[in-house]
Design an enzyme around this catalytic site. Structure first.
Site, short mmCIF file in Angstrom:
data_model
loop_
_atom_site.label_atom_id
_atom_site.label_comp_id
_atom_site.label_asym_id
_atom_site.label_seq_id
_atom_site.Cartn_x
_atom_site.Cartn_y
_atom_site.Cartn_z
N GLU A 1 -4.81 2.43 -4.19
CA GLU A 1 -3.35 2.44 -4.11
C GLU A 1 -2.80 1.13 -3.55
O GLU A 1 -1.64 1.07 -3.13
CB GLU A 1 -2.87 3.61 -3.23
CG GLU A 1 -3.23 3.49 -1.75
CD GLU A 1 -4.61 4.03 -1.42
OE1 GLU A 1 -4.86 4.33 -0.24
OE2 GLU A 1 -5.43 4.16 -2.35
N HIS B 1 -5.08 14.74 -9.06
CA HIS B 1 -5.31 13.33 -9.42
C HIS B 1 -4.47 12.89 -10.61
O HIS B 1 -4.17 11.69 -10.74
CB HIS B 1 -6.79 13.12 -9.71
CG HIS B 1 -7.65 13.25 -8.49
ND1 HIS B 1 -7.81 12.23 -7.58
CD2 HIS B 1 -8.38 14.28 -8.01
CE1 HIS B 1 -8.61 12.62 -6.60
NE2 HIS B 1 -8.98 13.87 -6.84
N ASP C 1 0.85 -1.19 0.00
CA ASP C 1 0.00 0.00 0.00
C ASP C 1 0.89 1.24 0.00
O ASP C 1 1.84 1.35 0.79
CB ASP C 1 -0.91 0.00 1.23
CG ASP C 1 -1.91 1.14 1.20
OD1 ASP C 1 -3.01 0.95 0.65
OD2 ASP C 1 -1.59 2.22 1.72
N ASP D 1 -2.28 9.54 -10.62
CA ASP D 1 -2.28 8.50 -11.66
C ASP D 1 -0.86 8.22 -12.14
O ASP D 1 -0.48 7.05 -12.37
CB ASP D 1 -3.16 8.94 -12.83
CG ASP D 1 -4.63 8.98 -12.46
OD1 ASP D 1 -4.98 8.42 -11.40
OD2 ASP D 1 -5.41 9.58 -13.21
#
Length: 633
Positions: A554, A524, A511, A528
């Site tokens: 994630e 964002h 994670d 990405d």
């Protein structure tokens, strides 16, 4: 009177009674029909003058005695009047639709917010459907009036906002106080921000740029303004708070403890850093900045759709809309239309599969028919062979009888010649029939072979298409890694292999730390890009037998077969160190991104859900332990 006469008399009287009953019933029905026609004609009044006149004549005819003749003359005129009335009604409907559509288009041409524009667009789509019914006209007018009122309120409020803007004197003389306050705030915050560099996407420079700057005033213009101020009353300037004052106590924004902003070498500041790890420049771009990217992504998705022929015009229209530019208010309708096309493609895929199955059934039926014909040909061949044998036996028996019956040599010779001619003709006819049957069988076999080859080719093409669609369905479109569905499939396969052959099988959950802050601070698009880079960095450090998938958001999941727990921990440490050393940077500032992971091994008799839960608990311990670390169970 005889019995027959009595019986006929009784039948006659009974028939008279039945006739009277029927006459009374028909008279009642006729009266009901008259009353119904009168009521219906009264109810139909008011729609059209010609129809009203025909309805009046209909009531007069019904009340009179010459109803048959009157109706025969009235019905053609009534039919023509009704058709003309319907045409005029349709014209009125079209006029209503045109008027409502024109008024709605004028409202849509205004610069309205989304909450007003969206109901207007929905109203415009339903005008033609609802306006065809007269009873819907009042409701349409009421709804349009309400939408028009909202639009006027928005326009008037925007007009009031423009009217309330400060005048020239206020902007000129009010800028001094704003400049003074704007200079005091950075002076108060400068010592606090001098210790550590800020990594937030809202630095102090951006905050200072938000304050309106007063334009410089020339000396001559200043003299004229002073004279004007002496004549006209001064307007009290509005106090505009400095944006820096939004930060309580003048302290700089709180920085993230994990996204350290360490200065890099001069190459980063001069733009010579590695562009692969550079985050997008604008932290939170406006819609106008990302609109081309959104339109391009939607256009790529539209190009990848294999639209059926009846939906291709809609696809071309949508492509033209995307090429012409996409504003904020058109985004939702475009997404709705694209969703319709995606569903159409899904339905077309199902129809294509159903069509293939139908075609396959037809081919199999033809194949079975060919086999049946071949079997019938074989049966005919067997029957022909039996007939040929029987004819040969008959000819030989006749030959023997001729030999026995012959009285001299000449008779014997003639009998033998006749019998031999019969045998030759029988053999020739049998040979001809057999050649014909063999040719027919050969043609059938060739046709059968071709059909089988065509079926095999079509089946292979369909299998390839299914496999291609399956691979697309099992791949994450952002990172290119296998997705959650592929993970479930591979996990089941690896568990079956582990249960059969034994050995070690490890499961790890990875994670990204503070990924939400990356999205919040840098946008964002930056998030990405981080996901893509991390997925690439992880995948290139794994073996071919290892399986890495994006589980969601994630989170990544990893299967490591035939590896002990110590080796798995060493592998995860390599991955963690590689991600930590990735040179992410933003505007010359170093951005450190780390990940945490939980590792566990499969035990005998354990289900995959139980093992995943243990790995998840280990991940939570790594998060609580400070992140950027590995915990194993």
């Amino acid at each position: 009177m005889t019995d027959d006469a009595q019986r006929w008399k009784a039948k006659y009287l009974e028939s008279l009674e039945q006739q009277e009953v029927l006459e009374e019933r028909w008279n009642e029905r006729l009266d009901l029909l008259r009353r119904g026609l009168v009521r219906s004609s009264l109810a139909a009044e008011g729609a059209d003058k010609a129809v009203d006149q025909c309805m009046q004549e209909l009531r007069d005819i019904i009340r009179g005695d010459q109803m048959d003749r009157g109706l025969a003359a009235l019905i053609p005129r009534l039919e023509k009047a009704v058709l003309d009335s319907e045409q005029r009604r349709q014209q009125r409907v079209e006029q209503n639709v045109a008027g409502l559509t024109g008024l709605t288009s004028q409202l849509l041409a205004l610069d309205l917010p989304r909450e007003v524009r969206k109901p207007l667009k929905q109203f415009a789509k339903r005008i033609e459907e609802r306006a065809s019914q007269s009873r819907e006209i009042p409701a349409l007018l009421a709804e349009l009036s309400s939408l028009q009122e909202k639009a006027l309120v928005v326009i008037s409020s925007s007009g009031d906002g423009e009217a309330a803007r400060p005048g020239l004197l206020q902007r000129l003389f009010g800028g001094r106080d704003e400049d003074a306050s704007g200079e005091a705030a950075p002076a108060a915050t400068a010592p606090a921000g001098a210790d550590a560099p800020a990594i937030s996407n809202e630095p102090a420079a951006n905050a200072e740029s938000l304050a309106p700057a007063a334009p410089p005033v020339a000396q001559a213009a200043g003299a004229e303004l002073v004279e004007a101020a002496a004549v006209a009353p001064l307007v009290q300037p509005a106090v505009v708070p400095s944006p820096v004052s939004l930060i309580e106590g003048g302290a700089p924004p709180r920085t993230s403890p994990t996204l350290d902003s360490l200065p890099l070498d001069a190459r980063i500041f001069t733009g010579e850093g590695n562009p692969e790890f550079a985050l997008p420049d604008r932290p939170e771009p406006g819609y106008s900045a990302v609109a081309p990217h959104v339109a391009q992504s939607l256009q790529k998705l539209l190009d990848e759709l294999d639209l059926p022929p009846r939906h291709q015009p809609q696809g071309e229209a949508l492509r033209e809309r995307l090429q012409g530019g996409l504003n904020w208010y058109e985004l939702v309708p475009v997404l709705d239309d694209l969703a319709v096309l995606v569903l159409a493609v899904s339905d077309s895929g199902q129809r294509e599969f159903a069509g293939y199955l139908k075609q396959l059934n037809e081919r199999l039926a033809a194949f079975l028919g060919t086999l049946t014909e071949a079997h019938e040909g074989y049966s005919e061949s067997v029957e022909s062979a039996r007939s040929f044998n029987q004819e040969l036996r008959d000819q030989v028996s006749g030959l023997q009888a001729s030999v026995l019956d012959a009285s001299d040599l000449d008779d014997l010779k003639r009998a033998l010649e006749a019998r031999l001619d019969g045998l030759l003709s029988t053999v020739s006819e049998h040979q001809r029939q057999r050649d014909g049957r063999e040719e027919l069988v050969t043609e059938r076999l060739q046709s059968l072979v071709q059909k089988v080859a065509d079926m095999e080719q079509e089946a292979q093409e369909f299998r390839d298409h299914i496999e291609e669609q399956r691979q697309k369905a099992l791949t994450d479109p952002l990172t290119g890694l296998p997705n959650r569905a592929a993970w479930s499939e591979r996990l089941e396969l690896e568990m079956a292999r582990w249960q059969r052959y034994g050995g070690d099988l490890l499961l790890a959950i990875l994670d990204i730390d503070h990924f939400k802050r990356i999205n919040d601070d840098y946008g964002h698009l930056a998030g990405d890009k981080v996901l893509k880079i991390i997925a690439t960095e992880l995948a290139k450090r794994l073996r071919k037998t290892d399986f890495l998938a994006r589980f969601g958001g994630e989170e990544f999941v990893l299967l490591v077969p035939t590896t002990p727990l110590e080796g798995g921990h060493q592998l995860l440490e390599t991955l963690r160190s590689a991600i930590e050393s990735c040179p992410f940077h933003f505007r010359g500032e170093r951005v450190t991104i780390t990940l945490s992971s939980g590792l566990t091994a499969f035990g005998k008799g354990e289900s995959s859900e139980k093992v995943f839960e243990r790995a998840d608990q280990a991940l939570y311990r790594a998060k609580r332990g400070g992140r950027n670390r590995i915990e194993q169970d």
